[in-house]
Enzyme design. Structure first.
Site, mmCIF file in Angstrom:
data_model
loop_
_atom_site.group_PDB
_atom_site.id
_atom_site.type_symbol
_atom_site.label_atom_id
_atom_site.label_comp_id
_atom_site.label_asym_id
_atom_site.label_seq_id
_atom_site.Cartn_x
_atom_site.Cartn_y
_atom_site.Cartn_z
ATOM 1 N N ARG A 91 0.889 -1.197 0.039
ATOM 2 C CA ARG A 91 -0.121 0.079 -0.018
ATOM 3 C C ARG A 91 0.622 1.240 -0.012
ATOM 4 N NH1 ARG A 91 -3.501 -1.819 5.096
ATOM 5 N NH2 ARG A 91 -1.450 -2.352 5.489
ATOM 6 N N ASP A 113 6.427 -24.388 3.332
ATOM 7 C CA ASP A 113 7.065 -24.834 4.622
ATOM 8 C C ASP A 113 8.442 -24.715 4.633
ATOM 9 O OD1 ASP A 113 8.005 -25.993 7.172
ATOM 10 O OD2 ASP A 113 5.948 -26.551 7.552
ATOM 11 N N HIS A 114 8.839 -23.558 4.982
ATOM 12 C CA HIS A 114 10.348 -23.470 4.693
ATOM 13 C C HIS A 114 11.454 -24.405 5.159
ATOM 14 C CE1 HIS A 114 10.209 -20.939 8.242
ATOM 15 N NE2 HIS A 114 11.605 -21.128 8.164
ATOM 16 N N LYS A 133 15.236 -26.729 3.448
ATOM 17 C CA LYS A 133 16.511 -26.685 3.902
ATOM 18 C C LYS A 133 17.105 -27.678 3.302
ATOM 19 C CE LYS A 133 15.344 -23.766 7.820
ATOM 20 N NZ LYS A 133 16.214 -22.727 7.705
ATOM 21 N N ASP A 181 1.533 -21.922 15.848
ATOM 22 C CA ASP A 181 2.949 -21.368 15.102
ATOM 23 C C ASP A 181 3.951 -22.244 14.471
ATOM 24 O OD1 ASP A 181 3.809 -18.592 14.083
ATOM 25 O OD2 ASP A 181 5.269 -18.599 15.752
ATOM 26 N N HIS A 205 5.736 -26.828 10.825
ATOM 27 C CA HIS A 205 7.117 -27.142 10.610
ATOM 28 C C HIS A 205 7.386 -28.392 11.451
ATOM 29 C CE1 HIS A 205 7.281 -23.350 9.193
ATOM 30 N NE2 HIS A 205 7.422 -22.504 10.181
ATOM 31 N N LYS A 252 9.941 -20.265 22.790
ATOM 32 C CA LYS A 252 10.525 -18.859 22.294
ATOM 33 C C LYS A 252 11.541 -18.739 23.829
ATOM 34 C CE LYS A 252 7.541 -16.506 19.165
ATOM 35 N NZ LYS A 252 8.575 -16.370 18.134
HETATM 36 P P1 NAP Z 1 4.776 -7.505 7.370
HETATM 37 O O1 NAP Z 1 6.189 -7.269 7.526
HETATM 38 O O2 NAP Z 1 3.586 -7.100 8.137
HETATM 39 O O3 NAP Z 1 4.393 -7.271 5.747
HETATM 40 C C1 NAP Z 1 3.283 -7.272 5.330
HETATM 41 C C2 NAP Z 1 3.282 -6.731 3.941
HETATM 42 O O4 NAP Z 1 2.059 -6.689 3.276
HETATM 43 C C3 NAP Z 1 3.931 -5.202 3.778
HETATM 44 O O5 NAP Z 1 4.566 -5.173 2.572
HETATM 45 C C4 NAP Z 1 2.463 -4.395 3.759
HETATM 46 O O6 NAP Z 1 2.809 -3.262 3.291
HETATM 47 C C5 NAP Z 1 1.835 -5.454 2.693
HETATM 48 N N1 NAP Z 1 0.233 -5.303 2.788
HETATM 49 C C6 NAP Z 1 -0.466 -5.381 3.893
HETATM 50 N N2 NAP Z 1 -1.845 -5.369 3.856
HETATM 51 C C7 NAP Z 1 -1.933 -4.963 2.587
HETATM 52 C C8 NAP Z 1 -2.867 -4.485 1.561
HETATM 53 N N3 NAP Z 1 -4.033 -4.430 2.122
HETATM 54 N N4 NAP Z 1 -2.427 -4.258 0.096
HETATM 55 C C9 NAP Z 1 -1.270 -4.081 0.035
HETATM 56 N N5 NAP Z 1 -0.258 -4.452 0.775
HETATM 57 C C10 NAP Z 1 -0.634 -4.953 1.943
HETATM 58 O O7 NAP Z 1 4.741 -9.242 7.211
HETATM 59 P P2 NAP Z 1 5.728 -10.168 7.147
HETATM 60 O O8 NAP Z 1 6.552 -10.494 8.278
HETATM 61 O O9 NAP Z 1 6.543 -9.921 5.779
HETATM 62 O O10 NAP Z 1 4.934 -11.692 6.612
HETATM 63 C C11 NAP Z 1 4.174 -11.799 5.367
HETATM 64 C C12 NAP Z 1 3.513 -13.003 5.572
HETATM 65 O O11 NAP Z 1 4.511 -14.117 5.882
HETATM 66 C C13 NAP Z 1 2.649 -13.159 6.864
HETATM 67 O O12 NAP Z 1 1.471 -13.907 6.559
HETATM 68 C C14 NAP Z 1 3.448 -13.927 7.674
HETATM 69 O O13 NAP Z 1 2.717 -14.323 8.735
HETATM 70 C C15 NAP Z 1 4.164 -14.888 6.808
HETATM 71 N N6 NAP Z 1 5.579 -15.280 7.355
HETATM 72 C C16 NAP Z 1 6.481 -14.208 7.690
HETATM 73 C C17 NAP Z 1 7.692 -14.915 8.217
HETATM 74 C C18 NAP Z 1 8.795 -13.764 8.234
HETATM 75 O O14 NAP Z 1 9.833 -14.016 8.576
HETATM 76 N N7 NAP Z 1 8.303 -12.629 8.535
HETATM 77 C C19 NAP Z 1 8.004 -16.276 8.211
HETATM 78 C C20 NAP Z 1 7.115 -17.002 8.101
HETATM 79 C C21 NAP Z 1 5.686 -16.701 7.517
HETATM 80 P P3 NAP Z 1 1.891 -2.004 3.189
HETATM 81 O O15 NAP Z 1 1.319 -1.739 4.939
HETATM 82 O O16 NAP Z 1 2.569 -0.544 2.997
HETATM 83 O O17 NAP Z 1 0.665 -2.277 2.715
#
Ligand code: NAP
Length: 486
Positions: A47, A174-175, A179, A232, A237, A337
């Site tokens: 966004r 499932d990352h 691995k 989680d 995993h 954790k």
């Molecule tokens: P995050 O840091 O909160 O990023 C979310 C992304 O989605 C941001 O780019 C946000 O940008 C965008 N977004 C949110 N709502 C939006 C909308 N309505 N329209 C367009 N863009 C939108 O989350 P994340 O940690 O990257 O995780 C992303 C997904 O991967 C989640 O489902 C999370 O559970 C999963 N995940 C993450 C990790 C990790 O290591 N981070 C690991 C495993 C799984 P804007 O706010 O600018 O829109």
């Protein structure tokens, strides 16, 4: 590696933590490796209103520390040339016009939609892509966890995505499956004759799967309050790793042959009765302690967490598999954790020799074990005993390194690199099929229900410890102990 045909990768959530820490660096590495063709495109969407140049500046500043010595300006230029940025709300159907115009008409080009947003966006993105006519036969969708918080919500997400993509187009990540040591375990089991005869109840005493994090909830207390360690980490995993250890040899290496065998394992897991939940599961919550040598607060003091929270930050489970191969062999799973180390490993403990001819002091009392480690380093070691050089018959534990990184001298792929490449190539083996995911939910739901019905609070453990004392007791009832306690 061979250069792939041109591909369009649409990254929803392109500014998020996952995109910046894992996905963009993974694509950069593949540009550097020469796998990504110059005609390929990366279309990032989020966004935040910013220009392509601002997005690239943000990406460079954020990704560089993760790329370390692999960063070089020429590769970054080649990577940047593929990138465009779309400021859009993915829930708004009207926002898809610019994306559609950019994608154009390329029915033969592989198109990967990566949903790196929160799960509440998954259904609207799928519907909007469908309505905009963007789902071609060559399209794939990659979805991140969490896929729901229970069976019903996971089905709702799968139904919504499945309305626009067939199951063969859906790549559930499932990352841990990406691995290298997990792949190597498959090679070890099914590429050799030596291990398979031993891989059963007659020779395996117990299996331990640990995924421990040193971090706490890192300011995401409000998210974690509704999640907990079981949902989680364990539901996805740890159960996927258990499947890789316990599955029967598949009839071939095609995706469904492998996934059918994993599904059989999930369906063979002994269901939990409420009495089993009391004796075979342990839930814990960290209290104040230390992490990395510094004092840290307890979970209940974290922002966004209720002072009387009953959310578990640690779970240990004794799982049993009702098959001829595994009857009677406990599979201990634990994740938490604020543990002492960041550690992800599978330990296969073999049985002691049936008739020891060396006295215990000389033998060292160690049975054979195989340790597959995914974090902090990636390795696979087989522990044996051998004679210590000298005139006395003294045995000493030694280990065989079964990880041939040095022999092959090839750069090791990060899990997300492998998974992205597999999705582009349409290889589904390392991705979770819908029925597997639902079988995993079916198995964990009685635990969740029993915990919810029970007034008990999770057992407290000090941050920086290996969890509550009850976790050790779970194994000691079988005369066993966790790997680090041996
Ligand atoms: P995050 O840091 O909160 O990023 C979310 C992304 O989605 C941001 O780019 C946000 O940008 C965008 N977004 C949110 N709502 C939006 C909308 N309505 N329209 C367009 N863009 C939108 O989350 P994340 O940690 O990257 O995780 C992303 C997904 O991967 C989640 O489902 C999370 O559970 C999963 N995940 C993450 C990790 C990790 O290591 N981070 C690991 C495993 C799984 P804007 O706010 O600018 O829109």
């Amino acid at each position: 590696m061979k250069t792939l045909p041109d591909v369009d990768l649409v990254l929803f959530g392109g500014t998020g933590d996952l995109a910046m820490r894992k996905l963009l660096p993974a694509i950069y590495q593949q540009v550097k490796a020469g796998t990504v063709s110059a005609g390929s495109r990366l279309l990032a969407a989020a966004r935040k209103d910013m220009t392509r140049e601002a997005f690239l500046a943000l990406a460079e500043a954020t990704c560089r520390p993760f790329l370390g010595a692999d960063f070089d300006a020429a590769t970054w230029q080649a990577f940047a040339a593929c990138v465009s940025y779309f400021p859009m709300d993915v829930k708004d159907p009207a926002a898809y016009g610019a994306l559609a115009a950019a994608l154009g008409q390329h029915p033969d080009r592989v198109r990967v939609f990566y949903y790196s947003t929160s799960p509440d966006c998954f259904a609207p993105i799928s519907a909007n892509l469908g309505a905009a006519g963007l789902v071609t036969e060559q399209s794939r969708v990659m979805v991140e966890k969490p896929l729901g918080h229970d069976l019903e919500s996971s089905r709702a997400i799968n139904d919504a995505v499945g309305e626009h993509f067939t199951e063969r187009q859906i790549f559930r990540i499932d990352h841990y499956l990406g691995k290298e040591p997990v792949q190597n375990l498959l090679a070890l089991r099914f590429g050799n004759v030596l291990f398979e005869p031993l891989w059963r109840r007659e020779w395996v005493q117990d299996v331990q799967i640990t995924v421990a994090e040193q971090l706490g909830v890192e300011g995401r207390g409000d998210f974690y309050e509704h999640t907990g360690a079981l949902r989680d980490m364990l539901q996805n995993h740890l159960l996927q790793l258990l499947c890789i250890v316990a599955m029967e040899p598949p009839t071939g290496s095609d995706p469904d042959a492998v996934r059918d065998e994993k599904l059989k394992v999930l369906r063979s897991l002994k269901p939990f009765t409420p009495a089993d939940v009391a004796t075979k599961t342990v839930r814990g919550q960290y209290k104040a302690g230390a992490a990395g040598g510094k004092p840290v607060e307890g979970y209940a003091e974290e922002t966004g967490v209720a002072a009387d929270s009953r959310t578990e930050t640690f779970v240990a489970v004794k799982a049993e598999i009702d098959t001829w191969r595994w009857a009677g062999v406990p599979f201990f799973l634990r994740t938490g954790k604020r543990m002492p180390d960041k550690l992800a490993e599978i330990v296969i403990n073999f049985r002691p020799v049936p008739h020891p001819i060396f006295d215990e002091a000389a033998h060292g009392g160690r049975a054979n074990r195989l340790i597959i480690r995914m974090q902090p380093d990636e390795s696979m070691r087989l522990y044996l005993v051998a004679k210590q050089p000298g005139d006395a018959m003294v045995l000493h534990p030694v280990n065989l390194n079964l990880d041939f990184e040095e022999s092959f001298r090839a750069r090791r792929l990060e899990a997300y690199e492998r998974l992205l490449l597999d999705a582009i190539r349409g290889r589904l083996t390392l991705f979770v099929r819908r029925d597997e995911q639902e079988a995993a939910w079916c198995w964990v739901e009685p635990i969740l229900a029993s915990w919810a019905a029970n007034e008990d609070r999770p057992k407290a453990y000090t941050a920086g410890s290996w969890g509550p004392a009850a976790s050790s007791a779970l194994l000691s009832r079988d005369g066993l102990s966790w790997n680090e306690e041996d």
